[in-house]
Design an enzyme around this catalytic site. Structure first.
Site, mmCIF file in Angstrom:
data_model
loop_
_atom_site.group_PDB
_atom_site.id
_atom_site.type_symbol
_atom_site.label_atom_id
_atom_site.label_comp_id
_atom_site.label_asym_id
_atom_site.label_seq_id
_atom_site.Cartn_x
_atom_site.Cartn_y
_atom_site.Cartn_z
ATOM 1 N N TYR A 44 -47.020 -0.247 -2.661
ATOM 2 C CA TYR A 44 -47.170 -1.927 -2.646
ATOM 3 C C TYR A 44 -47.002 -2.431 -3.750
ATOM 4 O O TYR A 44 -46.242 -3.565 -3.879
ATOM 5 C CB TYR A 44 -48.557 -1.746 -1.877
ATOM 6 C CG TYR A 44 -49.113 -3.465 -1.786
ATOM 7 C CD1 TYR A 44 -48.511 -4.091 -0.586
ATOM 8 C CD2 TYR A 44 -49.855 -4.146 -2.541
ATOM 9 C CE1 TYR A 44 -48.874 -5.264 -0.144
ATOM 10 C CE2 TYR A 44 -50.419 -5.357 -2.429
ATOM 11 C CZ TYR A 44 -49.668 -6.015 -1.031
ATOM 12 O OH TYR A 44 -49.990 -7.353 -0.763
ATOM 13 N N LYS B 281 -44.326 -5.591 -4.580
ATOM 14 C CA LYS B 281 -44.754 -7.267 -5.265
ATOM 15 C C LYS B 281 -44.030 -7.503 -6.664
ATOM 16 O O LYS B 281 -43.663 -8.627 -6.702
ATOM 17 C CB LYS B 281 -46.299 -7.207 -4.940
ATOM 18 C CG LYS B 281 -46.647 -7.194 -3.509
ATOM 19 C CD LYS B 281 -46.120 -8.064 -2.588
ATOM 20 C CE LYS B 281 -46.953 -8.066 -1.212
ATOM 21 N NZ LYS B 281 -46.280 -9.139 -0.263
ATOM 22 N N SER C 237 -48.286 -11.156 -4.994
ATOM 23 C CA SER C 237 -49.929 -10.983 -4.965
ATOM 24 C C SER C 237 -50.189 -10.552 -6.425
ATOM 25 O O SER C 237 -49.284 -10.540 -7.332
ATOM 26 C CB SER C 237 -49.785 -9.331 -4.336
ATOM 27 O OG SER C 237 -51.171 -8.631 -4.458
HETATM 28 N N1 LIG Z 1 -54.660 -9.882 2.266
HETATM 29 C C1 LIG Z 1 -55.006 -9.951 0.678
HETATM 30 O O1 LIG Z 1 -55.847 -9.786 0.303
HETATM 31 C C2 LIG Z 1 -53.434 -10.116 0.228
HETATM 32 C C3 LIG Z 1 -53.483 -10.192 -1.152
HETATM 33 C C4 LIG Z 1 -52.361 -10.440 -1.672
HETATM 34 C C5 LIG Z 1 -51.097 -10.477 -1.057
HETATM 35 N N2 LIG Z 1 -51.220 -10.609 0.205
HETATM 36 C C6 LIG Z 1 -49.888 -10.767 0.728
HETATM 37 O O2 LIG Z 1 -49.941 -11.763 2.016
HETATM 38 C C7 LIG Z 1 -48.968 -11.600 2.969
HETATM 39 C C8 LIG Z 1 -50.067 -11.599 4.261
HETATM 40 O O3 LIG Z 1 -50.954 -10.592 4.219
HETATM 41 P P1 LIG Z 1 -52.096 -10.598 5.254
HETATM 42 O O4 LIG Z 1 -53.351 -10.153 4.459
HETATM 43 O O5 LIG Z 1 -52.406 -11.965 6.048
HETATM 44 O O6 LIG Z 1 -51.743 -9.546 6.363
HETATM 45 P P2 LIG Z 1 -52.014 -9.015 7.758
HETATM 46 O O7 LIG Z 1 -51.648 -7.574 8.004
HETATM 47 O O8 LIG Z 1 -53.326 -9.497 8.092
HETATM 48 O O9 LIG Z 1 -50.955 -10.008 8.575
HETATM 49 C C9 LIG Z 1 -49.423 -9.887 8.451
HETATM 50 C C10 LIG Z 1 -48.916 -10.413 9.684
HETATM 51 O O10 LIG Z 1 -47.462 -10.180 9.490
HETATM 52 C C11 LIG Z 1 -47.025 -9.566 10.714
HETATM 53 N N3 LIG Z 1 -45.985 -8.621 10.223
HETATM 54 C C12 LIG Z 1 -45.984 -7.365 9.845
HETATM 55 N N4 LIG Z 1 -45.040 -6.722 9.708
HETATM 56 C C13 LIG Z 1 -43.921 -7.734 10.263
HETATM 57 C C14 LIG Z 1 -42.475 -7.526 10.210
HETATM 58 N N5 LIG Z 1 -41.865 -6.218 9.762
HETATM 59 N N6 LIG Z 1 -41.940 -8.609 10.754
HETATM 60 C C15 LIG Z 1 -42.625 -9.804 10.855
HETATM 61 N N7 LIG Z 1 -43.865 -9.941 10.992
HETATM 62 C C16 LIG Z 1 -44.500 -8.947 10.426
HETATM 63 C C17 LIG Z 1 -48.384 -8.801 11.494
HETATM 64 O O11 LIG Z 1 -48.041 -8.668 12.811
HETATM 65 C C18 LIG Z 1 -49.288 -9.915 11.006
HETATM 66 O O12 LIG Z 1 -49.347 -10.827 12.082
HETATM 67 C C19 LIG Z 1 -48.720 -10.008 2.899
HETATM 68 O O13 LIG Z 1 -47.139 -10.304 2.173
HETATM 69 C C20 LIG Z 1 -49.593 -9.744 1.824
HETATM 70 O O14 LIG Z 1 -48.734 -8.516 0.972
HETATM 71 C C21 LIG Z 1 -52.220 -10.255 0.833
#
Ligand SMILES: NC(=O)c1ccc[n+]([C@@H]2O[C@H](COP(=O)([O-])OP(=O)(O)OC[C@H]3O[C@@H](n4cnc5c(N)ncnc54)[C@H](O)[C@@H]3O)[C@@H](O)[C@H]2O)c1
Length: 288
Positions: free
Chosen positions: A184, A188, A171
């Protein structure tokens, strides 16, 4: 120097010490369907990544803790004619991560790409972070990612054709730390660190390890962050999201497709000479 004489640099890297990555790349077979696993693939960025890798022609194993969303994600990809298998599991469980890799091999015979995408957020001022909060977020975002790398590498190193690609969800919060997101951001930063160590340890096995670092995407993760920030900072719904994304140079928040584009590159042979990097895709927010 004649063409069959090697330079001192080449000589130093020849014979037994020649990179296994180079050997495996040269044995890559174009007739094999490449196989990718994506964790947290039922929704959000992981689902966008899975859709992109499927349209790149890979067979996909979708993994998620949420069985209903997983079944729905599978139906959508299958309706588009893609080869898909699913695995319901928790990335924080080492056994589940090993079983996930076993499922991929059982379904499609091999493993080429493992995307450690699943992760959770946590919004709390530092003084409120309790031991159980830290344990929960580190178990999923850090332990889970390491277990995924261990399971994937164990399989990839016994395949001798094509470079194995491990790709981790980092991230902008792995490069810069933000208030209210201390735990968080710490997870990361740990992802970025483990990505470097894994790149150094796994290169000899013909495996590259990189990470993608998204900025602000309007997934359900950000809906929860926005709500929690409202609780602590008195912001209205949508306000924290807007404030956080106001300075994005390219003038919009991130779509799952933006992340899919980078992961597609990291999963392809075009990135065979890149390892240990945590690459930012954020529309212009954080500069490293
Ligand atoms: N959304 C953002 O702006 C953003 C920015 C930077 C990084 N990220 C990273 O990208 C990745 C995805 O983020 P997102 O926004 O799609 O999240 P989200 O919460 O929208 O979706 C996450 C998915 O992961 C699944 N999940 C959660 N815990 C789990 C576990 N213990 N085992 C298996 N599956 C699990 C959930 O059921 C969901 O389907 C994450 O690692 C997040 O930290 C997101």
């Amino acid at each position: 120097m004649s063409t069959n004489e090697s330079s001192p640099v080449q000589a130093g890297r020849s014979g037994a010490s020649a990179s296994r990555a180079v050997q495996k790349a040269s044995r890559a077979r174009s007739d094999l369907r490449r196989v990718a696993v994506v964790t947290g693939a039922a929704a959000g960025l992981g689902n966008g990544i899975a859709r992109r890798l499927a349209s790149d022609g890979m067979a996909l194993v979708l993994s998620d803790i949420d069985g209903d969303k997983l079944a729905s994600a599978r139906r959508t990809l299958e309706a588009d004619g893609h080869a898909v298998e699913t695995f319901q599991g928790d990335v924080a469980s080492r056994e589940d991560q090993q079983a996930l890799v076993a499922r991929a091999v059982e379904a499609f015979g091999r493993l080429d790409v493992f995307v450690n995408n699943a992760g959770i957020e946590q919004v709390k001022p530092l003084d409120d972070i309790a031991p159980e909060d830290l344990e929960r977020i580190f178990r999923i975002n850090v332990f889970g990612m390491l277990y995924g790398m261990q399971a994937a590498a164990a399989r990839m190193r016994i395949q001798d054709d094509g470079i194995g690609k491990i790709i981790n969800a980092c991230s902008i919060a792995g490069h810069e730390s933000y208030e209210m997101l201390g735990s968080y951001c710490a997870t990361k930063h740990a992802v970025r660190s483990l990505t470097q160590t894994a790149a150094k340890e796994y290169a000899r096995d013909g495996i590259t390890v990189n990470a993608y670092c998204p900025g602000v995407a309007g997934t359900s993760m950000w809906t929860r962050i926005d709500q929690a920030m409202g609780h602590y900072m008195g912001t209205k719904p949508g306000e924290a999201f807007e404030k956080f994304s106001a300075g994005i140079l390219l003038g919009r928040t991130q779509e799952p497709e933006d992340v899919g584009n980078l992961v597609s590159f990291l999963a392809s042979t075009d990135s065979d000479y890149i390892t240990g990097q945590s690459i930012i895709t954020d529309g212009g927010m954080v500069f490293r």
